[in-house]
Design an enzyme around this catalytic site. Structure first.
Site, mmCIF file in Angstrom:
data_model
loop_
_atom_site.group_PDB
_atom_site.id
_atom_site.type_symbol
_atom_site.label_atom_id
_atom_site.label_comp_id
_atom_site.label_asym_id
_atom_site.label_seq_id
_atom_site.Cartn_x
_atom_site.Cartn_y
_atom_site.Cartn_z
ATOM 1 N N GLU A 130 0.838 -1.213 0.000
ATOM 2 C CA GLU A 130 0.000 0.000 0.000
ATOM 3 C C GLU A 130 0.864 1.252 0.000
ATOM 4 O O GLU A 130 0.579 2.235 -0.696
ATOM 5 C CB GLU A 130 -0.939 0.005 1.223
ATOM 6 C CG GLU A 130 -1.892 1.198 1.185
ATOM 7 C CD GLU A 130 -2.674 1.392 2.477
ATOM 8 O OE1 GLU A 130 -3.118 0.399 3.073
ATOM 9 O OE2 GLU A 130 -2.825 2.561 2.891
ATOM 10 N N THR A 166 -3.336 3.179 5.565
ATOM 11 C CA THR A 166 -4.661 3.036 6.181
ATOM 12 C C THR A 166 -4.686 2.127 7.413
ATOM 13 O O THR A 166 -5.575 2.261 8.248
ATOM 14 C CB THR A 166 -5.680 2.477 5.161
ATOM 15 O OG1 THR A 166 -5.194 1.222 4.673
ATOM 16 C CG2 THR A 166 -5.897 3.436 4.019
HETATM 17 S S1 SF4 Z 1 -11.157 -1.630 4.315
HETATM 18 FE FE1 SF4 Z 1 -9.633 -0.379 5.379
HETATM 19 S S2 SF4 Z 1 -8.088 -1.844 6.096
HETATM 20 FE FE2 SF4 Z 1 -9.297 -2.886 4.554
HETATM 21 S S3 SF4 Z 1 -8.157 -2.610 2.656
HETATM 22 FE FE3 SF4 Z 1 -9.669 -0.965 2.780
HETATM 23 S S4 SF4 Z 1 -8.600 0.713 3.745
HETATM 24 FE FE4 SF4 Z 1 -7.363 -1.076 4.113
#
Ligand code: SF4
Length: 292
Positions: A130, A166
């Site tokens: 990511e 994230t």
């Molecule tokens: S839902 Fe949240 S943790 Fe899961 S891939 Fe998407 S951004 Fe990342």
């Protein structure tokens, strides 16, 4: 023996979304390439391999032509899209919508700032897929900040915009923002620094919940792949809340665990842990309890 599976554990929305896209494609096709592990869990990868999903590395991707490749939830940098166009590769883009929105936000910041000296800072794990995708939005000029000690990479005489991967911890991000702010303030340049709140709450909110879950049981089984950074992080939280917590990736690891004298077992896992695996763990423990 009481056995309970944590309802908040398991795949996050982004991973479910990517797997559903792969499964749907494989309903009508024999095979599909996926660029990198679709999820950091070997058992789920093995299940999807049976359906025809073939994981490839970035090196293997460069050798492909005229085929179809799935992009997983973590997302990819612009170079991947450019190479696909060049080699006539059709991409099925399963980037999580939350990650995609973050990529766009960073790209827009770079394109509209009009300030050549703007430093884009990404709080995340160096080399994580990511993070590579996010840095790619900055023409690879972004600076990865993995820990507090990395803040000496910042030039405090120039503006900076901070974003987070994230899946980072809210507490660690808050501490980092404070540390950077202090450095700018000490130089009378506080206005040069902007921090953006980009941590996914679908994961961040699990930290508190998993601590509360772990303390309710005599023994806790944390089920996760060993490569999952989210798994290792949540496991540590569980272990702090309940020292009688064990990390397992496969069913055979249940064999040597101290279930004697245990009245209750809690089963939980990472955002990359499939629910079916946690259910199998529960069934196995139930069977072991019946036999003994
Ligand atoms: S839902 Fe949240 S943790 Fe899961 S891939 Fe998407 S951004 Fe990342």
């Amino acid at each position: 023996m009481k056995i309970e599976i944590d309802q908040n554990s398991g795949f996050c929305f982004g991973v479910i979304h990517a797997i559903e896209i792969a499964e749907k494609y494989l309903e009508t096709h024999q095979q599909l390439y996926c660029l990198g592990d679709i999820v950091h869990n070997n058992e789920e990868i093995a299940r999807l391999a049976q359906l025809g999903l073939q994981i490839i590395s970035h090196q293997e991707f460069t050798q492909l032509y005229d085929t179809t490749v799935l992009i997983r939830a973590h997302g990819e940098p612009p170079e991947t899209y450019a190479l696909a166009a060049q080699n006539r590769i059709k991409l099925i883009d399963a980037t999580c919508p939350v990650v995609l929105a973050l990529q766009k936000k960073i790209r827009k910041n770079v394109e509209t700032s009009g300030n050549e000296s703007l430093q884009i800072l990404i709080f995340g794990k160096e080399g994580h897929a990511e993070v590579i995708g996010l840095v790619g939005q900055t023409q690879n000029k972004g600076v990865v900040i993995s820990s507090l000690s990395d803040i000496n990479k910042i030039d405090y005489t120039k503006p900076a915009a901070l974003y987070s991967q994230t899946t980072q911890s809210l507490d660690a991000y808050a501490a980092l923002i404070e540390a950077i702010k202090r450095q700018y303030e000490a130089r009378g340049c506080a206005a040069l620094f902007h921090a953006h709140d980009t941590i996914c709450r679908l994961v961040a909110n699990r930290s508190q919940h998993i601590r509360e879950f772990a303390v309710r049981f005599d023994l806790v089984l944390f089920v996760s792949g060993e490569k999952s950074s989210n798994g290792l992080y949540l496991y540590e939280l569980c272990k702090q809340a309940n020292p009688n917590t064990y990390f397992i990736s496969q069913l055979h690891q249940l064999k040597n665990l101290p279930f004697a004298c245990v009245q209750s077992v809690g089963i939980c896992g990472a955002t990359s842990t499939p629910l079916w695996l946690m259910l199998q763990v529960g069934e196995n423990i139930a069977n072991m309890a019946t036999i003994s």
